[in-house]
Design an enzyme around this catalytic site. Sequence first.
Site, PDB file in Angstrom:
ATOM      1  N   MET A   1     -32.369  18.417 -27.919  1.00 36.27           N
ATOM      2  CA  MET A   1     -31.602  17.658 -28.916  1.00 36.27           C
ATOM      3  C   MET A   1     -32.067  18.037 -30.315  1.00 36.27           C
ATOM      4  SD  MET A   1     -29.501  15.228 -27.687  1.00 36.27           S
ATOM      5  CE  MET A   1     -29.579  13.638 -28.466  1.00 36.27           C
ATOM      6  N   CYS A   2     -31.413  18.988 -30.863  1.00 34.89           N
ATOM      7  CA  CYS A   2     -31.778  19.414 -32.207  1.00 34.89           C
ATOM      8  C   CYS A   2     -30.530  19.304 -33.066  1.00 34.89           C
ATOM      9  CB  CYS A   2     -32.252  20.842 -32.205  1.00 34.89           C
ATOM     10  SG  CYS A   2     -33.541  21.155 -30.986  1.00 34.89           S
ATOM     11  N   GLY A   3     -30.684  19.568 -34.356  1.00 35.60           N
ATOM     12  CA  GLY A   3     -29.532  19.520 -35.260  1.00 35.60           C
ATOM     13  C   GLY A   3     -29.318  20.870 -35.913  1.00 35.60           C
TER      14      GLY A   3
END
Length: 733
Positions: A1-3
């Site tokens: 879960m990264c941006g």
Amino acid sequence: MCGIFGYCNYWIEKTRGEILNTLVEGLERLEYRGYDSTGIAIDSSLLIKQIGKVDSLKKEINKINLDLNDIFVSHVGIAHTRWATHGQPKKINCHPQSSDPDNNEFIIVHNGIITNFRDLKTFLIQKGYNKFQSETDSECIAILFKYIYDNNIQNGIKLKFNDLTKLVLLELEGSYGLLCRSIHYHNEIIATRKGSPLLIGVKSNKNLKMDFIDVEFPDDLKDQDDILSDVESYILPDKNQNHNETLSSYSFPNNKETPSTFTHNTQNLINDNLLPIAANEFNLRHSQSRAFLSEDGFPAPIEFFLSSDASSVIKHTKKVLFLEDDDIAHIYDGELHIHRSRREVGASMTRSIQTLEMELAQIMKGPYKHFMQKEIYEQPESTLNTMRGRIDFDSNNVLLGGLTAWLPAIRRARRLIMIACGTSYHSCLATRAIFEELSEIPVSIELASDFLDRKSPVFRDDICVFVSQSGETADTMLALNYCLERGALTVGIVNTVGSSLSRATHCGVHINAGPEIGVASTKAYTSQYIALVMFALSLSDDRVSKQKRRGEIIQGLKLIPGQIKAVLNLEPRIKELCDHQLKNQRSLLLLGRGYQFASALEGALKIKEISYMHSEGVLAGELKHGVLALVDENLPIIAFGTRDSLFPKVVSSIEQVTARKGHPIIICNEGDEVWTKKAEGSDLITLEVPQTVDCLQGLLNIIPLQLMSYWLAVNKGIDVDFPRNLAKSVTVE
Ligand code: UD1
Ligand code: F6R
């Protein structure tokens, strides 16, 4: 879960300072998704990275002596905020990742997991592309871009950026949201996705025709020579198989050089209405997608915001295009093109540009009202992520990289102590039986605070397993230090990479559930549960007598994400129960036995912490030793009546309840005739969940309780994400 965040401006003057601000602000908006390290790429190949939150990145940027007033008429910048899954939060592991430390020829930011990265890495190293700098899976993507690019250049071929990308994607397995830029494709950017969200915001002051974009397929381009006078004829990728290699070499027809860059002069030309000449001069490429030409037919000043999440785009524009899996968006010269490698029957030929009507908070939570609800619904994905790359369902093998070297020592242990608090403790309780069965090591489980209060004896040959979502819980950390001082081998089962617990333990497993924001732990529980089962499976992989059971459990795990999805469909039924039978009740009993005792305790904890309703998890076998006195026609009771070896005993406990006029709600397996019969003509209520292997049933049984606690709280008007008196991470004793 990264941006992921990218910003491109074409024919709009922006200073370096403005570009940096836009990128950094974009990251700040994404920080809630992952926040252990950040990085950006600007100019032609400048990378700035920092561990920690975006604030640390800002400080790092300020340290570098950049001229913030330099003007860029066109520019492409990319940025990333990371929640580590592959590689500790260290500077080298921050994104953007590059293909080579010297020139940063190809720079990427990536969300997701490349499951075949080891094979790719081995192949690339063999080919002399051995300057791997990081421990990430993502780096191999950047190096793969360079490898295929170089190979073609050596054959006198310069591929278009989107064609190069098609060849790279052919080799990737796993999931990705990906942005790529390169010194070889000045001011161009590629955005592509598979199983990981990516969208493109479009902003222009000119009146653009921006309803949809045509999807471009390889064949179309061949047929469009008249329109695409500048586009070389194009053939489908032709794999020139070399059977000794993992990768193939490819050849494409010769292609035109990328257009020269637009410099400050271009803006002057636009200002002077000389763009037609400029367009010619700069060899502007056209395609069938003219969506971004202004009414006079010339490219309009335009900005693009690329992101994994609409929350970072909404500030700039409400016009967005959501990419679909396998789309390759190619942006250059102010134009956006969507390519696909092949034409699928029935696939949409266009991508619409939608106008977002949502507010920011709404976007961050997606369609959900609260983070807790969102996280409950993320469980099909988060449980899959816990297993991803670690279980081979074909060969029934489990590989926990963080434990492999330690397994022989752990197998020799005389006892194993699991230590945790709250929900994390319940995941230990839920898996203790299968752990003992598979490992044949006696397991004791301890609440961290009680373990410390008792100053429980710990020996050098003990294995102490610490389970924690945050990896920062004070009681658990103190217990860890206590065990370290006594020389025990310590193992962490942790969600937060780089957390104190993850760093201080000798070894462990990251559960990879992604950031959990809601105070009530939901997806961390199911992922901890799976991680502990995988741990037990690893310990027993050398035992012939356990192979059948192991196989059964591994095949059961394979189905769990899909089965969780099915259980989530119970939400309307559960909501109805909360609106009627459970409304205004002051107290609730949850009965469970064997594997389901943990479900009863965890369900009760969820209900009390979120809805403030008293609830108690009771071991069904203990009912007759006192609790039965509470039972009457008014007390709501939920009983776990799913099938396992204790089923007859559970039925008998529930009969004790109904004999005292109790009306239990039974969580049972789909179509179980025992409960169907009992429900006929009585007011017994059932909530049916799919059946799985006994030791995994708790993964499905807990979902209705998570939903129930959520709706009980919402009905009372409680802010579910911020229950009173509680904090997400309890860092005090
Ligand atoms: C690790 C990498 C992953 C890479 C994979 C394959 C990290 C965070 N993970 O995943 O990116 O794809 O190798 O090479 O780098 N650990 C503790 N205590 C804990 C949790 C973990 O000491 O509480 C240690 C483990 O022993 C291991 C490291 O942290 O040394 C990473 O653990 P984990 O992410 O679970 O390992 P892999 O799944 O192998
Ligand atoms: C309950 C909950 C808490 C935590 C406990 C331990 O929903 O969230 O009971 O499980 O405070 O926290 P971690 O797992 O971060 O150590």
